[in-house]
Design an enzyme around this catalytic site. Sequence first.
Site, mmCIF file in Angstrom:
data_model
loop_
_atom_site.group_PDB
_atom_site.id
_atom_site.type_symbol
_atom_site.label_atom_id
_atom_site.label_comp_id
_atom_site.label_asym_id
_atom_site.label_seq_id
_atom_site.Cartn_x
_atom_site.Cartn_y
_atom_site.Cartn_z
ATOM 1 N N GLU A 54 -18.061 -9.768 -18.128
ATOM 2 C CA GLU A 54 -17.127 -10.619 -17.399
ATOM 3 C C GLU A 54 -17.638 -11.879 -16.906
ATOM 4 O O GLU A 54 -16.788 -12.481 -16.160
ATOM 5 C CB GLU A 54 -17.132 -9.536 -15.812
ATOM 6 N N HIS B 198 -1.744 -7.306 -14.660
ATOM 7 C CA HIS B 198 -3.119 -7.781 -14.655
ATOM 8 C C HIS B 198 -3.758 -8.267 -15.556
ATOM 9 O O HIS B 198 -3.613 -7.762 -16.620
ATOM 10 C CB HIS B 198 -3.902 -6.446 -13.841
ATOM 11 N N ALA B 199 -4.309 -9.513 -15.531
ATOM 12 C CA ALA B 199 -4.819 -10.022 -16.600
ATOM 13 C C ALA B 199 -5.551 -9.389 -17.609
ATOM 14 O O ALA B 199 -6.702 -8.696 -17.097
ATOM 15 C CB ALA B 199 -5.401 -11.332 -16.472
ATOM 16 N N HIS C 274 -13.637 -13.515 -22.310
ATOM 17 C CA HIS C 274 -13.838 -12.447 -23.098
ATOM 18 C C HIS C 274 -13.592 -12.242 -24.642
ATOM 19 O O HIS C 274 -14.043 -11.846 -25.317
ATOM 20 C CB HIS C 274 -12.558 -11.497 -22.407
ATOM 21 N N HIS D 139 -11.628 -17.119 -17.466
ATOM 22 C CA HIS D 139 -12.012 -15.781 -17.472
ATOM 23 C C HIS D 139 -11.854 -15.029 -18.898
ATOM 24 O O HIS D 139 -12.612 -14.336 -19.509
ATOM 25 C CB HIS D 139 -11.725 -15.040 -16.160
ATOM 26 N N GLU D 140 -10.394 -14.847 -18.973
ATOM 27 C CA GLU D 140 -9.991 -13.962 -20.312
ATOM 28 C C GLU D 140 -10.334 -14.822 -21.401
ATOM 29 O O GLU D 140 -10.803 -13.896 -22.426
ATOM 30 C CB GLU D 140 -8.361 -13.920 -19.999
ATOM 31 N N ARG E 90 0.776 -1.327 0.056
ATOM 32 C CA ARG E 90 0.290 -0.185 0.083
ATOM 33 C C ARG E 90 0.748 1.355 -0.116
ATOM 34 O O ARG E 90 0.153 2.493 0.131
ATOM 35 C CB ARG E 90 -0.917 -0.275 1.203
ATOM 36 N N TYR F 233 -18.095 -6.597 -12.343
ATOM 37 C CA TYR F 233 -17.844 -7.717 -11.684
ATOM 38 C C TYR F 233 -18.922 -8.227 -10.666
ATOM 39 O O TYR F 233 -18.925 -9.400 -10.401
ATOM 40 C CB TYR F 233 -16.446 -7.654 -10.849
ATOM 41 N N ARG G 193 -15.410 -0.467 3.360
ATOM 42 C CA ARG G 193 -14.741 -1.879 3.666
ATOM 43 C C ARG G 193 -15.296 -2.312 4.951
ATOM 44 O O ARG G 193 -15.557 -3.496 4.869
ATOM 45 C CB ARG G 193 -13.309 -1.771 3.781
ATOM 46 N N HIS H 238 -7.992 -1.618 -10.308
ATOM 47 C CA HIS H 238 -9.051 -0.710 -11.254
ATOM 48 C C HIS H 238 -9.389 0.473 -10.834
ATOM 49 O O HIS H 238 -9.953 1.162 -11.582
ATOM 50 C CB HIS H 238 -10.407 -1.744 -11.006
HETATM 51 O O1 X8Z Z 1 -10.170 -7.802 -13.301
HETATM 52 C C1 X8Z Z 1 -10.585 -8.811 -13.445
HETATM 53 C C2 X8Z Z 1 -9.959 -9.598 -14.598
HETATM 54 C C3 X8Z Z 1 -9.692 -8.938 -15.732
HETATM 55 S S1 X8Z Z 1 -11.412 -8.153 -16.443
HETATM 56 C C4 X8Z Z 1 -8.821 -10.492 -14.237
HETATM 57 N N1 X8Z Z 1 -11.219 -9.401 -12.472
HETATM 58 C C5 X8Z Z 1 -11.557 -8.873 -11.209
HETATM 59 C C6 X8Z Z 1 -10.297 -8.450 -10.095
HETATM 60 O O2 X8Z Z 1 -9.303 -9.015 -10.512
HETATM 61 O O3 X8Z Z 1 -10.275 -7.720 -9.417
HETATM 62 C C7 X8Z Z 1 -11.855 -10.799 -12.499
HETATM 63 C C8 X8Z Z 1 -12.742 -10.913 -11.560
HETATM 64 C C9 X8Z Z 1 -12.482 -9.682 -10.334
HETATM 65 ZN ZN ZN Z 2 -12.554 -9.683 -17.000
#
Ligand code: X8Z
Ligand code: ZN
Length: 608
Positions: free
Chosen positions: A404, A346-347, A380, A376-377, A178, A517, A482, A507
Site C-alpha cells: 500500500e 473502488h480503485a 501496486h 497509489h494504484e 448508510r 493502510y 470512531r 473494505h
Molecule cells: O482502498 C484504497 C485503495 C485501493 S488499495 C484505493 N485505499 C484506502 C481507502 O480508500 O480506504 C487507499 C488508501 C486508503
Molecule cells: Zn492499495
Amino acid sequence: MKKLLMGVAALALVSCSDVQTNTKASKTTEPTIVEAQAFVDAAEKKMSELGEYGAKIFWVNANFITEDTDWLATKVGAEYTKLGVDLANDAKRFNDLDLPPELARKMKFLKISLTLPAPSKVEGAAEELSEISTWLGSTYAKGQIEMGGVMVPRTDLEEMMGTVRDPEILQEMWTKWRKVSVPMAPKYSRLVEIGNEGATELGFSDLGELWLSGYDMPADEMAAEVDRLWGQVKPLYEQLHCYVRNGLNEQYGDDVQPTTWPIRADLLGNMWAQNWGDIYPLVAPKNSGEVGYDITELLKKQNYTAVKMAETGEDFFSSLGLAELPDTFWKRSLFTKPKDRDVVCHASAWNLDGQEDIRIKMCTKINASDFQTMHHELGHNYYQRAYKDQPVLFRSGAHDGFHEAIGDFISLSITPKYLADIGLITEDMIPNADADTGLLLNAALDKIAFLPFAYMMDNWRWQVFAGEITPEEYNQGWWDLRTKYQGIIPPGGERPADAFDPGAKYHIPGNTPYLRYFLSFVMQFQFHEAACKMSGWEGPLHRCSIYGSDIVGEKFQKMLEMGQSQPWPDALEAFTGTREMDGSAIISYFEPLISYLEEENKDSDCGW
Ligand code: X8Z
Ligand code: ZN
C-alpha cells in the site's frame, strides 16, 4: 529438536491414545524434505493456474456486474477457498520437519494465504462463504442514492462530500449512503461465523489472529507494534483535531459544530471522515503565506484526462529508471466509469497472469485526490511486476503495508517544484517558505487524519472476530471506536437501530484487511525520508521530490523485486537501512506544523 518431535507427531497422526500400538505407527511413513518440496511445487502450480483463471473471472465480474458474472465469481471463489484450505491442511503434515528456510517460508504462507478460510469439515461452507462475499461486494458496488429526485452513484457522492458546504445537504448524503449497508448486517455476521470456523480449523484462535499472522512475528507482538506506532502519532492527531474543530466552528457556528464535542462526521470533506484534505480551504492558516494553487483546478484547467493522469504517474516511475508500463496496461485497464453498466468503482490494481498483464480499474475523477490514487494504484502494479520472477508463493509485498505504501511514497514527491517540472504550474508559482504551514496542513489533513481511522477499522474487526462485539452491538461498537480514536460522532444524533455503518465502507463488505493502510501511512514517510537522504536532499522533507533520482530508483527496484521472499525487515533494510517500522519519520516531516498547531490551540480546550 524438530527432528526429535517428528516421531511424536507421526504417532499423534494416527492416535491420541496412550496405548499406541507399534503396528499403526510403523505404517505411517515420516514425510521427507523431498516430499515437502514436491508438495510445495505442486501447490504453487495449482495456485497459479486457478489464480489466473479466477483473476479473469473476478476481473470480468468487477467490470461488468450481472447475475451471471456474480455466479461465476461465486463459483470460482469457492473453488479457490477450498484449494487454499486443502493446501493449508495438507501442509500440516510437514509441521515437524526441519525444512530449509525458503521451503519453510513457503509452507508458512500456504497456511495463511486466505483472508477468509472456510472449514473443510462443514459441507457447503466454502460455497456459502463465497456467495455471501460476492453478494456483499456487488451490493456495495451497485449502491446509489436519490438526491433531489436523481439517482447518484457513490463516486459522485464522494466528490460532493468534498465540495458541498451546506451542512443539511452533507447530512442528507451521509445518512442516505448508510442505508445501502442496512441489509448487509445478517450476511456479515454469517460471514464472520464461517470465517472464524475456517480460521480455527487452521489453528488460529479466530480470523483476527490469522490476519495478524502475516507479519513475520507472533500476532500479539504485531498488535503491540501497531499500538506503539499509534502512540507515536496520536499527539499530533489530537492537535490537528483540535485545530480543525475550531475551524469548523468558525465556519458553521456552535449549533452545527461546537468547540468542545467530537466533530460531526459529515463536515470533514469525506464520506468516511478518513481524509480531510478537501476542507483545506475552510481551515487554511490565516497568518502565513498562501499555497496559491489547487491541484484539482490545475488538472482541470490543463484538460487532464484519466489516461493523462496515469501517463504522468508512469513518467514518475520512468524517471527513477523503472521500465515503462506494457501496452496491454493501456488497452485493458478501466480508467473511467462506464455509463451503461455496474462496475466496482473502488480503485484497484491487478496482475492477471502473475507476469506482465498488469491493469488498474478506477472510476477516475479529475481531482487532486484521484491524482494521488492514480499513483497509489500504479505503485501496486509496479510492485507486482517487479516480483514476477519470484516463486508464486513469494509474489506479494514484503508485508501488505509495503504494497500500500509504494505509490503513496511516490506521491509524497508531488511537491511544488515537481509540479513546475512537469508544467502543471510555472516556476514563479512555486510558493515561498512562508507557505510551508499551508502545504503541511494540507498534507496532514490527508495523512494524519487518516491514522486513527485506519487504526479503528481493524480494531473493530478484531473485536468482532473475537466475539467481543456481537452482531447486536456491531453499530454501537463501531461508533464507540470512531469516537474514541477519531473523536467524531454521527450527524443527527443516535443512529437507527437497524443501521450497519461499517458496511458503508468498501473494505468491510469487501473483506479487505485495513491494518495495511495504517502501516503504509507510517512507512511511506520512512521510505520518503530515506529516499530523500539517498538523493542528497538537505531541505525540509515536505519540499523534497525524488523525481529523476536514479540512485533511489535502483535501491527501490531491489526492494520491490524481493517480493515477500525474505522477512519484511530485510526488505525495509534494503531500501531504508532500518529494520523497524517507526513513526518518527512522519513526525519529522510534520515537525514545523506541530508548533504551529500547538500555538493556535493554546487557548482551546482540546480533546473530546
Ligand atoms: O482502498 C484504497 C485503495 C485501493 S488499495 C484505493 N485505499 C484506502 C481507502 O480508500 O480506504 C487507499 C488508501 C486508503
Ligand atoms: Zn492499495
